[in-house]
Each structure stands twice: as structure tokens, then as C-alpha cells.
Design a protein around this motif. Sequence first.
Motif, short mmCIF file in Angstrom:
data_model
loop_
_atom_site.label_atom_id
_atom_site.label_comp_id
_atom_site.label_asym_id
_atom_site.label_seq_id
_atom_site.Cartn_x
_atom_site.Cartn_y
_atom_site.Cartn_z
N ILE A 151 -69.18 -57.56 41.41
CA ILE A 151 -68.11 -58.23 42.12
C ILE A 151 -67.61 -59.43 41.30
CG2 ILE A 151 -67.47 -59.45 44.25
CD1 ILE A 151 -68.19 -56.49 44.73
N PRO A 152 -66.31 -59.48 41.03
CA PRO A 152 -65.78 -60.67 40.34
C PRO A 152 -66.01 -61.92 41.19
CG PRO A 152 -64.14 -58.90 40.43
CD PRO A 152 -65.28 -58.50 41.32
N ILE A 153 -66.46 -62.97 40.55
CA ILE A 153 -66.69 -64.23 41.25
C ILE A 153 -65.45 -65.10 41.06
CG2 ILE A 153 -68.13 -66.29 41.40
CD1 ILE A 153 -69.40 -63.74 42.41
N VAL A 154 -64.54 -64.95 42.01
CA VAL A 154 -63.31 -65.73 42.00
C VAL A 154 -63.16 -66.39 43.36
CG1 VAL A 154 -62.13 -64.39 40.21
CG2 VAL A 154 -61.96 -63.67 42.58
N LYS A 155 -62.59 -67.60 43.37
CA LYS A 155 -62.50 -68.38 44.61
C LYS A 155 -61.89 -67.62 45.79
CE LYS A 155 -62.96 -73.17 43.64
NZ LYS A 155 -62.48 -74.50 43.83
N PRO A 156 -60.82 -66.85 45.59
CA PRO A 156 -60.24 -66.17 46.76
C PRO A 156 -61.19 -65.19 47.45
CG PRO A 156 -58.71 -66.11 44.91
CD PRO A 156 -60.01 -66.66 44.39
N PHE A 157 -62.22 -64.70 46.76
CA PHE A 157 -63.16 -63.75 47.35
C PHE A 157 -64.27 -64.44 48.14
CE2 PHE A 157 -62.56 -60.16 43.99
CZ PHE A 157 -61.22 -60.09 44.31
N ILE A 158 -64.51 -65.72 47.90
CA ILE A 158 -65.66 -66.41 48.49
C ILE A 158 -65.23 -67.12 49.76
CG2 ILE A 158 -67.43 -68.16 48.14
CD1 ILE A 158 -67.19 -67.49 45.11
N ARG A 159 -65.76 -66.65 50.88
CA ARG A 159 -65.43 -67.26 52.17
C ARG A 159 -66.36 -68.43 52.45
NH1 ARG A 159 -62.80 -65.47 56.85
NH2 ARG A 159 -61.38 -64.59 55.32
N SER A 160 -67.69 -68.24 52.23
CA SER A 160 -68.63 -69.34 52.47
C SER A 160 -69.91 -69.12 51.67
CB SER A 160 -68.97 -69.46 53.96
OG SER A 160 -69.69 -68.33 54.39
N ILE A 161 -70.58 -70.24 51.41
CA ILE A 161 -71.87 -70.23 50.71
C ILE A 161 -72.78 -71.20 51.45
CG2 ILE A 161 -73.11 -70.75 48.57
CD1 ILE A 161 -70.46 -70.34 47.07
N ASP A 162 -73.98 -70.73 51.79
CA ASP A 162 -74.98 -71.65 52.35
C ASP A 162 -76.29 -71.44 51.62
OD1 ASP A 162 -76.43 -69.51 53.58
OD2 ASP A 162 -75.28 -69.70 55.43
N GLU A 163 -77.36 -72.02 52.11
CA GLU A 163 -78.65 -71.95 51.42
C GLU A 163 -79.17 -70.53 51.26
OE1 GLU A 163 -80.45 -74.43 49.94
OE2 GLU A 163 -78.65 -75.60 50.33
N GLN A 164 -78.87 -69.64 52.20
CA GLN A 164 -79.43 -68.29 52.20
C GLN A 164 -78.46 -67.19 51.82
OE1 GLN A 164 -82.72 -67.95 52.73
NE2 GLN A 164 -82.76 -70.17 52.93
N ALA A 165 -77.17 -67.40 52.09
CA ALA A 165 -76.23 -66.28 51.98
C ALA A 165 -74.86 -66.70 51.45
CB ALA A 165 -76.07 -65.61 53.34
N VAL A 166 -74.16 -65.67 50.96
CA VAL A 166 -72.77 -65.81 50.53
C VAL A 166 -71.97 -64.78 51.32
CG1 VAL A 166 -71.18 -65.64 48.58
CG2 VAL A 166 -73.51 -66.47 48.21
N VAL A 167 -70.86 -65.22 51.88
CA VAL A 167 -69.97 -64.32 52.61
C VAL A 167 -68.72 -64.14 51.77
CG1 VAL A 167 -68.64 -63.93 54.71
CG2 VAL A 167 -70.89 -65.05 54.83
N LEU A 168 -68.39 -62.87 51.49
CA LEU A 168 -67.25 -62.53 50.65
C LEU A 168 -66.15 -61.87 51.46
CD1 LEU A 168 -69.16 -60.94 47.62
CD2 LEU A 168 -68.33 -63.30 47.84
N ASP A 169 -64.92 -62.19 51.12
CA ASP A 169 -63.74 -61.55 51.70
C ASP A 169 -63.11 -60.74 50.56
OD1 ASP A 169 -61.62 -60.78 53.22
OD2 ASP A 169 -60.78 -62.79 53.47
N LEU A 170 -63.48 -59.47 50.48
CA LEU A 170 -63.10 -58.63 49.34
C LEU A 170 -61.84 -57.83 49.64
CD1 LEU A 170 -66.66 -57.36 48.43
CD2 LEU A 170 -65.38 -59.24 47.38
N PRO A 171 -61.04 -57.58 48.61
CA PRO A 171 -59.86 -56.75 48.80
C PRO A 171 -60.26 -55.30 49.10
CG PRO A 171 -60.06 -57.40 46.50
CD PRO A 171 -61.15 -58.08 47.25
N GLU A 172 -59.42 -54.64 49.86
CA GLU A 172 -59.67 -53.25 50.24
C GLU A 172 -59.85 -52.39 48.97
OE1 GLU A 172 -57.33 -49.81 52.65
OE2 GLU A 172 -57.17 -51.88 53.39
N GLY A 173 -60.87 -51.57 48.98
CA GLY A 173 -61.12 -50.62 47.88
C GLY A 173 -62.05 -51.13 46.80
N LEU A 174 -62.33 -52.43 46.76
CA LEU A 174 -63.17 -52.97 45.68
C LEU A 174 -64.59 -52.41 45.72
CD1 LEU A 174 -63.47 -54.83 43.24
CD2 LEU A 174 -64.14 -56.63 44.81
N LEU A 175 -65.16 -52.29 46.90
CA LEU A 175 -66.53 -51.74 47.01
C LEU A 175 -66.56 -50.26 46.64
CD1 LEU A 175 -67.80 -53.48 50.25
CD2 LEU A 175 -68.31 -54.06 47.87
N GLU A 176 -65.51 -49.54 46.96
CA GLU A 176 -65.48 -48.10 46.67
C GLU A 176 -65.45 -47.81 45.18
OE1 GLU A 176 -63.61 -49.60 49.06
OE2 GLU A 176 -64.75 -48.76 50.74
#
Length: 179
Positions: A151-176
Motif C-alpha cells: 500500500i502506498p503511504i500517502v497522506k490522503p490514504f491515512i485516516r488515523s494512526i494510534d498506538e495500536q492501529a492505522v486506519v486507511l481510506d483506500l481508493p476502490e480497486g487498490l486491494l484487488e
Amino acid sequence: MAEESSIAEGHFVLVGTVTRPHGIKGELKVRPYSDQPDTFCRYTKLYLSQEERGEKRLCTARQARVSGTQVILRLEECQDRNRAEQLAGSQIWVTSDKLPPLEADEFYLHTLIGKDIRTVDGQDLGRAARLLSTSGQDLLVIRQAKKEYLIPIVKPFIRSIDEQAVVLDLPEGLLEING
């Protein structure tokens, strides 16, 4: 190179790679892993290694200057082109306590390693295993059982970061395309 480091592995941060010699006096051309290459110039104690988990040797930076997106580095332990050629491909590390302070909305990529990764819809992607630096952009390698995502690490993809987890908002089709 002077001495072998005795600092625990988890305290090192990869800051660049020696790409090739520069000139005949032992200078090194370095590809920094920061979008602000001038921060490289503040480091005086650097650790060089041939492999990520390999032995790291302490070196002293005598001078560093930015040249475009690269850094030209002179080490106390590298006085001629022959030695500089031997160091080509070496990884350059600093201890995490030497990194510059961050603004409130910034983070260091290495702090993502080991965190659980989820999408905004709650899909568990796995755990951040490592970073892959490419000439285009940095990728986060996420592993879950036998599946792996890049997964590209770019600001628009990162919704939140905490001590345990990262939540990503990925564009449609990227996981596929990773599947």
C-alpha cells in the motif's frame, strides 16, 4: 569505519542509501529517505550496514550537502574513491533519538511497523510488516496469514494512526490489484 554499534536493533532508523561514489576524494552520493533531504545534514553519528539486519558500524559525518534530491556525504572513515566504491549500496542509519521533532500532524514511517492495519469500513488487512522504499514512493508491506498487500503511504490514504492501529481510506480497486 570505527566501531560496531551496540545499540538495540529497534532504536535504529534507516535514513538513506549510498548510491555511488562522488568525485575522487571519498565523498558519497546518498539517496535520503526523507522528503526533506536537508535534515540529513544535521546527523553527525551515522551507522552503515550492507544489510538491514547486518552489522552496523559507527561512522562520523564530516560534511553533508544537498544536491537536488540527493545528499553528498563525506565521512571521516572514507578518504578516497576506492573506499567510497566499497560503500556503494550501504544503508545509512541513525538512532531514533537523533530524528528531528515532528509537527502535530506528522509521523515517522518506521512507527507504522507492527501496527494493525484496517480500512475505514472495518476490513482487517493484517499487520504492517515492513517498509519498501522505491524511487516513486514508499510502500507499506502488510501481511495477514499468507496474503500480502503493498500500500502506498500517502497522506490522503491515512485516516488515523494510534498506538495500536492505522486506519486507511483506500481508493476502490487498490486491494484487488494486490490480490
